[in-house]
Design a protein around this motif. Sequence first.
Motif, PDB file in Angstrom:
ATOM      1  N   ASN A 134      25.625  82.338  86.254  1.00 46.71           N
ATOM      2  CA  ASN A 134      25.020  81.219  86.964  1.00 46.71           C
ATOM      3  C   ASN A 134      24.284  81.677  88.221  1.00 46.71           C
ATOM      4  OD1 ASN A 134      24.885  78.159  87.145  1.00 46.71           O
ATOM      5  ND2 ASN A 134      25.670  78.676  89.162  1.00 46.71           N
ATOM      6  N   CYS A 135      24.821  82.694  88.873  1.00 45.05           N
ATOM      7  CA  CYS A 135      24.222  83.152  90.127  1.00 45.05           C
ATOM      8  C   CYS A 135      23.272  84.322  89.903  1.00 45.05           C
ATOM      9  CB  CYS A 135      25.312  83.583  91.104  1.00 45.05           C
ATOM     10  SG  CYS A 135      26.446  84.785  90.399  1.00 45.05           S
ATOM     11  N   GLU A 136      22.850  84.553  88.671  1.00 44.58           N
ATOM     12  CA  GLU A 136      22.027  85.725  88.363  1.00 44.58           C
ATOM     13  C   GLU A 136      20.732  85.737  89.169  1.00 44.58           C
ATOM     14  OE1 GLU A 136      19.813  87.764  84.494  1.00 44.58           O
ATOM     15  OE2 GLU A 136      21.305  86.204  84.230  1.00 44.58           O
ATOM     16  N   GLN A 157      29.754  95.994  79.216  1.00 47.02           N
ATOM     17  CA  GLN A 157      29.565  95.355  80.517  1.00 47.02           C
ATOM     18  C   GLN A 157      30.895  95.079  81.201  1.00 47.02           C
ATOM     19  OE1 GLN A 157      27.209  92.036  79.153  1.00 47.02           O
ATOM     20  NE2 GLN A 157      25.273  93.067  79.590  1.00 47.02           N
ATOM     21  N   LEU A 158      31.920  94.756  80.423  1.00 45.20           N
ATOM     22  CA  LEU A 158      33.258  94.583  80.994  1.00 45.20           C
ATOM     23  C   LEU A 158      33.744  95.895  81.610  1.00 45.20           C
ATOM     24  CD1 LEU A 158      34.925  92.453  78.178  1.00 45.20           C
ATOM     25  CD2 LEU A 158      34.537  91.701  80.525  1.00 45.20           C
ATOM     26  N   GLU A 159      33.503  96.978  80.911  1.00 41.56           N
ATOM     27  CA  GLU A 159      33.893  98.291  81.427  1.00 41.56           C
ATOM     28  C   GLU A 159      33.108  98.635  82.689  1.00 41.56           C
ATOM     29  OE1 GLU A 159      34.218 102.930  79.846  1.00 41.56           O
ATOM     30  OE2 GLU A 159      33.586 101.332  78.495  1.00 41.56           O
ATOM     31  N   LEU A 160      31.837  98.246  82.697  1.00 44.59           N
ATOM     32  CA  LEU A 160      30.992  98.495  83.864  1.00 44.59           C
ATOM     33  C   LEU A 160      31.514  97.742  85.089  1.00 44.59           C
ATOM     34  CD1 LEU A 160      28.270  99.892  84.684  1.00 44.59           C
ATOM     35  CD2 LEU A 160      27.164  97.695  84.201  1.00 44.59           C
ATOM     36  N   CYS A 161      31.911  96.484  84.891  1.00 39.96           N
ATOM     37  CA  CYS A 161      32.456  95.702  86.000  1.00 39.96           C
ATOM     38  C   CYS A 161      33.764  96.318  86.504  1.00 39.96           C
ATOM     39  CB  CYS A 161      32.701  94.263  85.545  1.00 39.96           C
ATOM     40  SG  CYS A 161      31.215  93.274  85.402  1.00 39.96           S
ATOM     41  N   PHE A 162      34.597  96.733  85.575  1.00 39.06           N
ATOM     42  CA  PHE A 162      35.858  97.372  85.959  1.00 39.06           C
ATOM     43  C   PHE A 162      35.588  98.609  86.825  1.00 39.06           C
ATOM     44  CE2 PHE A 162      39.184 100.529  85.167  1.00 39.06           C
ATOM     45  CZ  PHE A 162      40.319  99.820  85.521  1.00 39.06           C
ATOM     46  N   GLN A 176      23.966  93.700  89.305  1.00 34.69           N
ATOM     47  CA  GLN A 176      22.591  94.189  89.312  1.00 34.69           C
ATOM     48  C   GLN A 176      22.285  95.008  88.069  1.00 34.69           C
ATOM     49  OE1 GLN A 176      22.726  96.212  93.047  1.00 34.69           O
ATOM     50  NE2 GLN A 176      22.571  94.337  94.259  1.00 34.69           N
ATOM     51  N   GLU A 177      23.243  95.834  87.627  1.00 34.84           N
ATOM     52  CA  GLU A 177      23.016  96.650  86.441  1.00 34.84           C
ATOM     53  C   GLU A 177      22.960  95.793  85.180  1.00 34.84           C
ATOM     54  OE1 GLU A 177      25.202 100.221  85.887  1.00 34.84           O
ATOM     55  OE2 GLU A 177      25.265 100.711  88.029  1.00 34.84           O
ATOM     56  N   ILE A 178      23.788  94.763  85.120  1.00 36.44           N
ATOM     57  CA  ILE A 178      23.758  93.873  83.960  1.00 36.44           C
ATOM     58  C   ILE A 178      22.435  93.123  83.895  1.00 36.44           C
ATOM     59  CG2 ILE A 178      24.787  91.804  82.935  1.00 36.44           C
ATOM     60  CD1 ILE A 178      27.476  92.767  83.944  1.00 36.44           C
ATOM     61  N   ILE A 179      21.951  92.687  85.054  1.00 33.67           N
ATOM     62  CA  ILE A 179      20.659  92.001  85.093  1.00 33.67           C
ATOM     63  C   ILE A 179      19.562  92.918  84.569  1.00 33.67           C
ATOM     64  CG2 ILE A 179      18.893  91.085  86.650  1.00 33.67           C
ATOM     65  CD1 ILE A 179      21.170  90.022  88.404  1.00 33.67           C
ATOM     66  N   GLU A 180      19.585  94.188  84.991  1.00 33.48           N
ATOM     67  CA  GLU A 180      18.577  95.146  84.541  1.00 33.48           C
ATOM     68  C   GLU A 180      18.693  95.370  83.036  1.00 33.48           C
ATOM     69  OE1 GLU A 180      15.315  97.460  84.655  1.00 33.48           O
ATOM     70  OE2 GLU A 180      16.126  96.167  86.239  1.00 33.48           O
ATOM     71  N   ASN A 182      19.786  93.214  80.859  1.00 34.33           N
ATOM     72  CA  ASN A 182      19.278  92.008  80.207  1.00 34.33           C
ATOM     73  C   ASN A 182      17.756  91.955  80.249  1.00 34.33           C
ATOM     74  OD1 ASN A 182      21.876  91.234  79.688  1.00 34.33           O
ATOM     75  ND2 ASN A 182      22.019  89.771  81.361  1.00 34.33           N
ATOM     76  N   ARG A 183      17.175  92.417  81.354  1.00 31.26           N
ATOM     77  CA  ARG A 183      15.713  92.437  81.459  1.00 31.26           C
ATOM     78  C   ARG A 183      15.109  93.400  80.439  1.00 31.26           C
ATOM     79  NH1 ARG A 183      15.195  92.558  88.084  1.00 31.26           N
ATOM     80  NH2 ARG A 183      15.438  90.303  88.423  1.00 31.26           N
ATOM     81  N   LEU A 184      15.734  94.571  80.297  1.00 33.51           N
ATOM     82  CA  LEU A 184      15.240  95.545  79.326  1.00 33.51           C
ATOM     83  C   LEU A 184      15.386  95.008  77.905  1.00 33.51           C
ATOM     84  CD1 LEU A 184      16.628  98.884  80.830  1.00 33.51           C
ATOM     85  CD2 LEU A 184      14.246  98.124  80.750  1.00 33.51           C
ATOM     86  N   TYR A 185      16.526  94.349  77.646  1.00 38.22           N
ATOM     87  CA  TYR A 185      16.737  93.767  76.326  1.00 38.22           C
ATOM     88  C   TYR A 185      15.679  92.706  76.033  1.00 38.22           C
ATOM     89  CZ  TYR A 185      18.809  90.958  72.616  1.00 38.22           C
ATOM     90  OH  TYR A 185      18.999  90.244  71.455  1.00 38.22           O
ATOM     91  N   LEU A 186      15.432  91.847  77.026  1.00 37.82           N
ATOM     92  CA  LEU A 186      14.431  90.792  76.845  1.00 37.82           C
ATOM     93  C   LEU A 186      13.046  91.395  76.658  1.00 37.82           C
ATOM     94  CD1 LEU A 186      13.769  87.776  76.819  1.00 37.82           C
ATOM     95  CD2 LEU A 186      13.519  87.870  79.307  1.00 37.82           C
ATOM     96  N   LYS A 187      12.746  92.448  77.433  1.00 42.38           N
ATOM     97  CA  LYS A 187      11.444  93.108  77.317  1.00 42.38           C
ATOM     98  C   LYS A 187      11.274  93.708  75.931  1.00 42.38           C
ATOM     99  CE  LYS A 187       8.614  96.752  79.403  1.00 42.38           C
ATOM    100  NZ  LYS A 187       8.566  97.803  80.464  1.00 42.38           N
ATOM    101  N   ASN A 188      12.313  94.402  75.437  1.00 47.46           N
ATOM    102  CA  ASN A 188      12.242  94.999  74.102  1.00 47.46           C
ATOM    103  C   ASN A 188      12.162  93.932  73.021  1.00 47.46           C
ATOM    104  OD1 ASN A 188      12.426  97.562  75.205  1.00 47.46           O
ATOM    105  ND2 ASN A 188      14.660  97.632  75.051  1.00 47.46           N
ATOM    106  N   TRP A 189      12.911  92.847  73.233  1.00 45.35           N
ATOM    107  CA  TRP A 189      12.884  91.761  72.253  1.00 45.35           C
ATOM    108  C   TRP A 189      11.502  91.128  72.183  1.00 45.35           C
ATOM    109  CZ3 TRP A 189      12.094  86.417  72.546  1.00 45.35           C
ATOM    110  CH2 TRP A 189      12.447  85.700  71.409  1.00 45.35           C
ATOM    111  N   LEU A 190      10.905  90.863  73.356  1.00 43.62           N
ATOM    112  CA  LEU A 190       9.561  90.283  73.384  1.00 43.62           C
ATOM    113  C   LEU A 190       8.541  91.242  72.783  1.00 43.62           C
ATOM    114  CD1 LEU A 190       9.531  88.630  76.930  1.00 43.62           C
ATOM    115  CD2 LEU A 190       9.642  87.466  74.717  1.00 43.62           C
ATOM    116  N   SER A 191       8.721  92.544  73.051  1.00 46.41           N
ATOM    117  CA  SER A 191       7.820  93.540  72.497  1.00 46.41           C
ATOM    118  C   SER A 191       7.880  93.545  70.979  1.00 46.41           C
ATOM    119  CB  SER A 191       8.170  94.922  73.043  1.00 46.41           C
ATOM    120  OG  SER A 191       7.350  95.911  72.458  1.00 46.41           O
ATOM    121  N   SER A 192       9.096  93.507  70.422  1.00 49.33           N
ATOM    122  CA  SER A 192       9.246  93.485  68.967  1.00 49.33           C
ATOM    123  C   SER A 192       8.697  92.195  68.374  1.00 49.33           C
ATOM    124  CB  SER A 192      10.716  93.662  68.586  1.00 49.33           C
ATOM    125  OG  SER A 192      11.498  92.587  69.095  1.00 49.33           O
ATOM    126  N   GLU A 193       8.910  91.082  69.103  1.00 45.08           N
ATOM    127  CA  GLU A 193       8.361  89.810  68.631  1.00 45.08           C
ATOM    128  C   GLU A 193       6.841  89.854  68.614  1.00 45.08           C
ATOM    129  OE1 GLU A 193       9.935  86.586  67.760  1.00 45.08           O
ATOM    130  OE2 GLU A 193      11.335  88.175  67.245  1.00 45.08           O
TER     131      GLU A 193
END
Length: 240
Positions: A134-136, A157-162, A176-180, A182-193
Motif C-alpha cells: 500500500n505504501c509502495e 522476497q520474504l528471505e530478502l526482508c528477513f 526499495q529492492e522489491i519495488i525495483e 517489480n519495475r523490472l518485471y513490469l518492464k520485461n512483461w510490457l516488452s514481451s507484450e
Amino acid sequence: NNNNNNNNNSQNQFDYILKIDDDSYLVVDNFIHHIIHLPKQRVYWGMFLHEIPVTKQITNKWYNPEYLSLNSKYPAYAAGGAYMVSLDLVQWVCNSSIPLKIWQNGPEDAQLGTWFSPLDIKRIEIQPNAWWPNCEQSFCKCNNDQILYFHSLNPQQLELCFYHHLKNNDICKCAQEIIEQNRLYLKNWLSSENDIINKLKRKKAHKPTKLFFVIVTIVGFVILFWGCICIAALFEVWTE
C-alpha cells in the motif's frame, strides 16, 4: 478442578490473536511497539477495506450467493494479509451462534468483518504507510519504525526482508529492492507484450486482404472464360 483451572488459565494467557498469511512478513519489533498500548478488549485491528463489492462471477472462488442475496457490498473488514482480534472477540466467535447463522463460505477476512459488523467494538485501522505494498508509492519517505508488515511476497522476497530486517536493521532497503524487482518485471512483461503485438501487426500486414482474393478470383474466371473460348474455336477449326 485445580487442573482444569490451570488449563483454562494457560489457554487464556494472551490478549490478542494475530492472523497473518504465509506470504506476509511481520516486522515483529515494530508490531509489538505498535500494539503495546492498545486496549485489551473488543479490539479488531488491521488495514480495513471499505465498500468492497461481493463478486457476482460464479467461477470466482469467493463467489458467495448466500451473502450476495442479502447485500451487494461487504461491510468494512480488515484485509486478510494480517489482522488481529482481542481474546474476548475470539471467545465470542467460538461461543456465539451469530457466525453460524450468517454464512460459512466466502473470503475469511470479509466473513469475520461481517460477523463483527453489528457489534460495538473498537475497529483500529493502521495507517496506510504501515503496510506494503500500500505504501509502495511513498517510499521516498520510508520510515523503518513505521512499517508493520509486508504482504503478497514470494519466497525470495520474504528471505530478502528477513536479511535486511535482522541483519542490516533496514526494512526500507527491502522495500526499495522489491519495488525495483517489480519495475523490472513490469518492464520485461510490457516488452514481451509489445513484441507479441508487433509480431501480430507484421503478420497482419503480410496477410492477403479480401480485395486481393476478389481480384485473383476475377482474373481466374476471366482466364478460364477466354481459355474455354479459345479451346472451342480450335476445336471448331479442327473439325472443319
